[in-house]
Design a protein around this motif. Structure first.
Motif, PDB file in Angstrom:
ATOM      1  N   TYR A 182       0.842  -1.190   0.000  1.00 41.46           N
ATOM      2  CA  TYR A 182       0.000   0.000   0.000  1.00 41.46           C
ATOM      3  C   TYR A 182       0.884   1.248   0.000  1.00 41.46           C
ATOM      4  O   TYR A 182       1.800   1.365   0.814  1.00 41.46           O
ATOM      5  N   PHE A 183       0.593   2.165  -0.925  1.00 44.19           N
ATOM      6  CA  PHE A 183       1.321   3.424  -1.024  1.00 44.19           C
ATOM      7  C   PHE A 183       0.328   4.583  -0.948  1.00 44.19           C
ATOM      8  O   PHE A 183      -0.778   4.502  -1.499  1.00 44.19           O
ATOM      9  N   VAL A 184       0.734   5.652  -0.281  1.00 44.30           N
ATOM     10  CA  VAL A 184      -0.135   6.808  -0.070  1.00 44.30           C
ATOM     11  C   VAL A 184       0.207   7.901  -1.079  1.00 44.30           C
ATOM     12  O   VAL A 184       1.377   8.272  -1.234  1.00 44.30           O
ATOM     13  N   LEU A 185      -0.819   8.425  -1.758  1.00 49.41           N
ATOM     14  CA  LEU A 185      -0.647   9.568  -2.656  1.00 49.41           C
ATOM     15  C   LEU A 185      -0.766  10.838  -1.821  1.00 49.41           C
ATOM     16  O   LEU A 185      -1.867  11.252  -1.448  1.00 49.41           O
ATOM     17  N   ALA A 186       0.369  11.461  -1.535  1.00 49.23           N
ATOM     18  CA  ALA A 186       0.418  12.530  -0.540  1.00 49.23           C
ATOM     19  C   ALA A 186      -0.096  13.871  -1.042  1.00 49.23           C
ATOM     20  O   ALA A 186      -0.170  14.826  -0.267  1.00 49.23           O
ATOM     21  N   ASP A 187      -0.455  13.978  -2.327  1.00 46.06           N
ATOM     22  CA  ASP A 187      -1.024  15.226  -2.840  1.00 46.06           C
ATOM     23  C   ASP A 187      -2.551  15.213  -2.835  1.00 46.06           C
ATOM     24  O   ASP A 187      -3.172  16.244  -3.106  1.00 46.06           O
ATOM     25  N   HIS A 188      -3.148  14.077  -2.541  1.00 49.30           N
ATOM     26  CA  HIS A 188      -4.579  13.923  -2.792  1.00 49.30           C
ATOM     27  C   HIS A 188      -5.343  13.562  -1.525  1.00 49.30           C
ATOM     28  O   HIS A 188      -4.770  13.073  -0.549  1.00 49.30           O
ATOM     29  N   PHE A 189      -6.660  13.788  -1.563  1.00 48.06           N
ATOM     30  CA  PHE A 189      -7.479  13.485  -0.393  1.00 48.06           C
ATOM     31  C   PHE A 189      -8.952  13.481  -0.774  1.00 48.06           C
ATOM     32  O   PHE A 189      -9.357  14.035  -1.811  1.00 48.06           O
ATOM     33  N   ILE A 190      -9.747  12.836   0.059  1.00 47.38           N
ATOM     34  CA  ILE A 190     -11.201  12.837  -0.048  1.00 47.38           C
ATOM     35  C   ILE A 190     -11.764  13.211   1.315  1.00 47.38           C
ATOM     36  O   ILE A 190     -11.094  13.034   2.342  1.00 47.38           O
ATOM     37  N   ILE A 191     -12.983  13.746   1.328  1.00 51.29           N
ATOM     38  CA  ILE A 191     -13.594  14.187   2.587  1.00 51.29           C
ATOM     39  C   ILE A 191     -14.985  13.579   2.705  1.00 51.29           C
ATOM     40  O   ILE A 191     -15.773  13.579   1.748  1.00 51.29           O
ATOM     41  N   HIS A 192     -15.272  13.090   3.877  1.00 46.50           N
ATOM     42  CA  HIS A 192     -16.571  12.482   4.152  1.00 46.50           C
ATOM     43  C   HIS A 192     -17.643  13.558   4.276  1.00 46.50           C
ATOM     44  O   HIS A 192     -17.457  14.561   4.957  1.00 46.50           O
ATOM     45  N   GLN A 193     -18.764  13.334   3.597  1.00 46.99           N
ATOM     46  CA  GLN A 193     -19.898  14.254   3.693  1.00 46.99           C
ATOM     47  C   GLN A 193     -20.794  13.808   4.845  1.00 46.99           C
ATOM     48  O   GLN A 193     -21.213  12.647   4.900  1.00 46.99           O
ATOM     49  N   SER A 194     -21.066  14.714   5.754  1.00 47.14           N
ATOM     50  CA  SER A 194     -21.822  14.377   6.962  1.00 47.14           C
ATOM     51  C   SER A 194     -23.210  13.864   6.613  1.00 47.14           C
ATOM     52  O   SER A 194     -23.907  14.414   5.758  1.00 47.14           O
ATOM     53  N   HIS A 195     -23.600  12.795   7.275  1.00 41.62           N
ATOM     54  CA  HIS A 195     -24.973  12.292   7.174  1.00 41.62           C
ATOM     55  C   HIS A 195     -25.233  11.419   8.380  1.00 41.62           C
ATOM     56  O   HIS A 195     -24.311  10.965   9.064  1.00 41.62           O
ATOM     57  N   ARG A 196     -26.477  11.176   8.647  1.00 43.87           N
ATOM     58  CA  ARG A 196     -26.850  10.362   9.797  1.00 43.87           C
ATOM     59  C   ARG A 196     -26.751   8.888   9.435  1.00 43.87           C
ATOM     60  O   ARG A 196     -27.347   8.438   8.469  1.00 43.87           O
ATOM     61  N   TYR A 197     -25.968   8.148  10.202  1.00 42.47           N
ATOM     62  CA  TYR A 197     -25.886   6.711   9.990  1.00 42.47           C
ATOM     63  C   TYR A 197     -27.146   6.032  10.528  1.00 42.47           C
ATOM     64  O   TYR A 197     -27.886   6.599  11.326  1.00 42.47           O
ATOM     65  N   GLU A 198     -27.330   4.809  10.100  1.00 41.25           N
ATOM     66  CA  GLU A 198     -28.393   4.000  10.678  1.00 41.25           C
ATOM     67  C   GLU A 198     -27.886   3.490  12.027  1.00 41.25           C
ATOM     68  O   GLU A 198     -27.539   2.328  12.197  1.00 41.25           O
ATOM     69  N   GLU A 199     -27.841   4.429  12.992  1.00 43.42           N
ATOM     70  CA  GLU A 199     -27.145   4.144  14.240  1.00 43.42           C
ATOM     71  C   GLU A 199     -27.744   2.963  14.995  1.00 43.42           C
ATOM     72  O   GLU A 199     -27.028   2.176  15.603  1.00 43.42           O
ATOM     73  N   ALA A 200     -29.064   2.855  14.985  1.00 42.15           N
ATOM     74  CA  ALA A 200     -29.675   1.765  15.748  1.00 42.15           C
ATOM     75  C   ALA A 200     -29.209   0.413  15.225  1.00 42.15           C
ATOM     76  O   ALA A 200     -28.802  -0.469  15.986  1.00 42.15           O
ATOM     77  N   ALA A 201     -29.227   0.277  13.889  1.00 38.96           N
ATOM     78  CA  ALA A 201     -28.798  -0.997  13.303  1.00 38.96           C
ATOM     79  C   ALA A 201     -27.318  -1.231  13.542  1.00 38.96           C
ATOM     80  O   ALA A 201     -26.888  -2.336  13.863  1.00 38.96           O
ATOM     81  N   ARG A 202     -26.519  -0.169  13.382  1.00 42.16           N
ATOM     82  CA  ARG A 202     -25.073  -0.313  13.555  1.00 42.16           C
ATOM     83  C   ARG A 202     -24.739  -0.710  14.993  1.00 42.16           C
ATOM     84  O   ARG A 202     -23.961  -1.626  15.236  1.00 42.16           O
TER      85      ARG A 202
END
Length: 759
Positions: free
Chosen positions: A376-396
C-alpha cells in the motif's frame, strides 16, 4: 490479337467490382452504421421518450440486454462468458491438461451461473448486471469507482457521479418485495433521467434478495462488472476533492505499478470535526494547502478518528509533512486498516462475502489483499472528505454490540515470591513492581487485565489452548523476571500462544529473551522500551568509565580491607579529560553517554550501521571500525544482541584497540568474545574492562574475579525505581497505543524492516 482486348475487358471488370465494393463499404461506414447505432441509443437510452413510454406502459423491470455482449470473467477455476442470456461454463486450461473437466462449453442459465459466482454469500440472490449500462466508452487503463448504494443515498451518489466524471460501477440492493422493487426502480429511473453524467458514466447492477448489508458480496459484484483494468473501492458519501485520477494516469511510474498488480494506492480520508461543517460539500477544500490550514485550525481531522486502527496506518503525520508529489509506503499495517484504495481489478483476492453487516467486512477484504503480497502506497497530494450524514445508528449499534469484545491483556511480571521485601500485600498488582497503579490508568478502560498465575512453563502453555484461561488473550506484558517461572519467550512459547495474541510488550531495551523471528512468523507484534533506559544505562557506563580509568574499585577493596592506598596505583590510572571515547552503536543510550562525558570533556568518536544524521557536532563518525578502534582510549559497547552481533567484539577487533585500552559493556554479555577478552587482559593488551553484563547471567566466569584491575557490576544498568517505573509505563503505553490507534511506537526494528509478515 484477341488476347489484349480480353485482358482489357477483365481489368475493366475488376476495376468496376473494386469501386462497387468501396462504395458499399463507405456507405455502410458513413451512413448506415451510425444511423443504426444512433437509433439503438435513442430507443434504449433511459432518457429517450421511447424508453420512458415503455416504462410507464409496463413499469416492471426488464433486464438491459446490452450487458450480454461477449466478455470473459476469470472466476477460477472456470471462465464465464456472457452470450445472449446464457452462460458458457468452460473448464480451465489447467484442468484440461490434467485430464479433468470438459472440453466443450456447457450452456447454463445466466441466473444460475451468477448465483454460483457469489455462492458463499447468504443467497438466494438475484443478480442483474448492467441493469443500466453506461453509454460512454472507457479506456482500459482508466479507473472505475466501485461502490454500493441504497435508495436513501441516491442524492449523495449523484454528487459523486457529477464530481468524478469517470466510469463508475455500482451495486444497488433492493428487498425482494414487489413494493420495494417498484419504488426503487422509479427512484432509479428519476436519477438517470435527470443526470446526463449518470447515463454516460454509470453501470448499475441490481441485487434482489431479502438479506441486508451483504457489503462484501456487493463489492465483488461492482468489481466483477467494472469495465476498466483498475478500480477504486469508495463509499458513496465521500467527496473527491482532488483529481487523483488524472494525476495517476499521467504518472508512468504509478501506472507501471498498477499494471504489475502488486500495489494499491491510498487516497487519504478526512472528515469535519463538527457535523454541520461537513454537510455542504461546496465549501470543501480543493487543494492540500487549504486542507492543512483547516487541520491546523482543528476543523478537519482524520476520518473516523474515534476508531484509529481503521485509518491510522496511513501515517497522517507523514502525510502532512510530505513534499509535493510524494508517494510513500504504508509501513505499519494494522489488520483493521480500511483505507480507500486504487488497485488492479484482476489479480488481488476478492472480498470474502461471508462477512456481512457493519464492522470488519472491508478491513478483512483489504487485509487479505495485504497478506497476498499487495503493498500500500499513499498519494500525498490527494485526499477525499466524508460528507456528513446520519448513519443507521440503531442498526449499527445493534450489530456491533453482538461482535464487540473487550480485549484481554495478560501481565507476565515479576515472580510474586520475589516481592515480599517490597511489602506489597496485593501480589497480583505487585507483579508490576512499580507501575501497578498505571495498569488501571492505561489499560483499565479499554481492556480486561489478568495476571500470570501459572506455576510453570507447561501450565502456562496449556492455558493458551482452546478453552484455556488465556486462550482469548490479545496483548501480553512481559517482564524479564517472569523468566524465573516461564523461561525466555523462545520459539516454543511463541508458537504455543493462541491465535488471538497480537502484541507482546517487552519491558526492556534489549529484547533478546523474546524470539522476534518467531513473532514475525506468527504475525505477533513485539515492542521494547527504548528511551526509558537511556539515562540509567548511560550513567552506569559513566561509572564504569570513571572506575576503570581511575581504578577506584582497587582503592575501595583496599580500604575495606583496612588498608590505605595501594602502592603504585597512580602509575596505572589516568585522568578522563582529553581522553578519546569510542562508542560502538550510537543509539539512545550511546547518545546520552556521549552527552554526559562532555562534562570533562572527552573526544567522542563512533561507528554505527550508518551515520547518525542528527548526532551532535562533537560526535565524529568513523565508517571503518578498525580505524576508530585504533584511536580509542576507551571503547563503550551499545549494540543490541542479535544473531549477527554475538561475539561481535572478537579477537580481531580487540587487538585493533591501542595497547592499554579499556572496554566498557552495558549492552549484552554475548556481544563480546569473553575468552578473547580474558586473553587480552592476561597479556596486558587491555588495561581494564568495566562490565555490567555477562554471557550467562546470573552466572559469571570465575576467571574474571582473578583480575583486581577490572570493575564488575551485577547488571545494575536500570536497577533503580525511577527507571524501572518508566520502563513499565512505556511497555504498558505500547499496549494502549495498539488498542487505541492500531500501533505502538516502539515496534522493534526487525518488525519495522519486515516487508510482509507471514501470517
Amino acid at each position: 490479337m484477341l488476347l489484349f482486348p480480353r485482358l482489357s475487358q477483365i481489368l475493366q471488370f475488376l476495376l468496376i467490382f473494386y469501386v462497387s465494393i468501396a462504395v458499399l463499404y463507405t456507405t455502410n461506414y458513413l451512413l448506415v452504421s451510425p444511423l443504426r447505432v444512433g437509433l439503438s441509443i435513442l430507443v434504449n437510452h433511459p432518457m429517450s421518450p421511447f424508453s420512458l413510454w415503455a416504462f410507464f406502459i409496463n413499469p416492471s423491470p426488464k433486464k438491459d440486454k446490452r450487458h450480454t455482449e461477449a466478455r470473459s470473467y476469470n472466476l477460477d477455476p472456470r471462465f464465464l462468458q456472457f452470450s445472449g442470456g446464457d452462460t458458457e461454463w468452460k473448464s480451465s486450461t489447467v484442468a484440461l491438461e490434467h485430464g479433468l473437466g470438459h472440453a466443450e462449453p456447457i450452456l447454463v442459465e445466466e441466473e444460475l451461473s451468477l448465483s454460483k459466482a457469489f455462492s458463499t454469500s447468504m443467497r438466494p440472490s438475484k443478480v442483474i448486471p448492467y441493469f443500466y449500462r453506461a453509454a460512454g466508452r472507457f479506456d482500459q487503463d482508466d479507473i472505475t469507482i466501485t461502490t454500493l448504494v441504497t435508495s436513501s443515498r441516491f442524492q449523495a451518489f449523484s454528487r459523486l457521479v457529477e464530481r468524478y466524471q469517470g466510469p463508475i460501477s455500482v451495486t444497488i440492493h433492493v428487498g425482494n418485495t414487489t413494493t420495494e422493487i417498484r419504488n426503487l426502480l422509479k427512484s432509479l429511473r428519476v436519477l438517470y433521467t435527470t443526470s446526463r453524467s449518470m447515463a454516460i458514466y454509470v453501470d448499475v447492477h441490481l441485487v434482489i434478495d431479502s438479506f441486508d448489508r451483504q457489503f462484501n458480496t456487493w463489492r465483488n459484484i461492482a468489481r466483477l462488472f467494472a469495465r476498466t483494468d483498475y478500480i477504486m473501492m469508495l463509499d458513496v458519501d465521500f467527496f473527491i476533492c482532488t483529481d487523483f485520477r488524472t494525476a495517476m494516469r499521467k504518472s508512468w511510474h504509478i501506472m507501471s505499478q498498477l499494471r504489475e498488480g502488486n500495489t494499491a494506492f491510498v487516497i487519504p480520508a478526512f472528515e469535519y470535526i463538527k457535523y454541520a461543517d461537513g454537510v455542504d460539500h461546496s465549501g470543501f477544500p480543493k487543494d492540500k494547502r487549504t486542507l492543512l490550514g483547516l487541520i491546523k485550525s482543528k476543523r478537519l481531522g482524520m476520518f473516523h478518528a474515534s476508531w484509529a486502527p481503521g485509518h491510522n496506518s496511513t501515517d497522517y503525520k507523514r502525510y502532512y509533512a510530505a513534499p509535493p508529489g510524494d508517494v510513500y509506503e504504508v509501513t505499519q499495517y494494522h489488520s483493521a486498516y480500511e483505507p480507500y484504495v486504487v488497485f488492479k481489478k484482476d489479480g488481488p483476492p476478492w472480498c470474502d462475502d461471508r462477512f456481512i453487516g457493519y464492522g470488519g467486512n472491508k478491513a478483512a477484504c483489504l487485509f487479505e489483499m495485504y497478506i497476498s503480497g499487495i503493498s500500500y502506497f499513499v498519494l500525498a497530494d490527494h485526499f477525499i472528505i466524508h460528507q456528513s450524514h446520519r448513519y443507521e445508528e440503531a442498526a449499527r449499534r445493534n450489530e456491533e454490540s453482538n461482535i464487540t469484545m473487550v480485549p484481554k491483556v495478560l501481565i507476565c511480571g515479576e515472580d510474586a515470591s520475589d516481592l515480599s521485601s517490597l511489602r506489597i500485600t496485593d501480589l497480583s498488582q505487585g507483579r508490576m513492581v512499580w507501575a501497578h497503579d498505571d495498569v488501571q490508568r492505561l489499560l483499565g478502560d479499554i481492556t480486561e487485565v489478568v495476571y500470570l498465575d501459572s506455576k510453570n512453563r507447561s501450565e502456562f502453555l496449556a492455558a493458551f489452548q482452546p478453552g484455556g484461561k488465556y486462550s482469548d488473550v490479545v496483548g501480553i506484558y512481559r517482564e524479564n523476571g517472569s523468566a524465573d517461572i516461564l523461561g525466555v519467550f523462545d520459539k516454543e512459547i511463541i508458537n504455543g500462544l493462541s491465535p488471538s495474541v497480537k502484541w507482546i510488550a517487552h519491558n526492556g531495551a534489549g529484547y533478546d529473551p523474546v524470539d522476534v523471528h518467531a513473532c514475525i512468523a506468527r504475525g505477533i507484534y513485539l515492542s521494547n522500551t527504548p528511551g526509558a533506559v537511556d539515562d540509567a544505562t548511560a550513567t552506569t557506563a559513566l561509572y564504569l568509565l570513571i572506575s576503570t580509568l581511575r581504578q577506584y574499585s582497587i582503592a575501595e577493596r583496599s580500604l575495606r580491607a583496612l588498608k590505605w592506598k595501594p602502592a603504585g596505583l597512580s602509575a596505572k590510572t589516568h585522568d578522563i579529560t582529553g581522553r578519546t571515547l569510542a562508542i560502538l552503536g550510537l543509539g539512545g543510550i550511546g547518545l546520552r553517554f556521549a552527552e554526559l562525558v562532555q562534562a570533562f570533556p572527552m573526544r567522542v568518536i563512533y561507528h554505527s550501521r550508518r551515520k547518525v544524521e542528527d548526532a551532535p557536532s562533537y560526535c565524529e563518525y568513523f565508517e571503518n571500525v578498525e580505524e576508530m578502534l585504533a584511536q580509542a582510549d576507551v571503547l563503550s559497547l551499545h549494540v543490541p544482541l542479535r544473531a549477527e552481533t554475538v561475539g561481535l567484539m572478537g579477537e580481531k577487533w580487540i587487538r585493533a584497540l591501542k595497547p592499554g585500552a579499556i572496554i566498557i559493556n552495558t549492552a549484552r554479555g554475548k556481544v563480546i568474545d569473553e575468552e578473547a577478552m580474558i586473553r587480552a587482559l592476561e597479556d596486558g593488551h587491555l588495561s581494564s574492562v568495566g562490565l555490567d553484563v555477562f554471557p550467562n547471567e546470573p552466572e559469571i566466569n570465575p576467571r574474571l574475579l582473578e583480575f583486581p584491575n577490572i570493575t564488575l557490576l551485577p547488571h545494575m544498568g536500570t536497577e533503580n525505581q525511577d527507571s524501572q517505573r518508566k520502563m513499565e509505563v512505556r511497555a504498558l503505553q505500547n499496549l494502549r497505543d495498539y488498542f487505541t490507534v492500531g500501533m505502538g511506537k516502539d515496534l522493534v526494528i526487525e518488525w519495522r524492516n519486515a516487508k510482509k509478515p507471514h501470517l
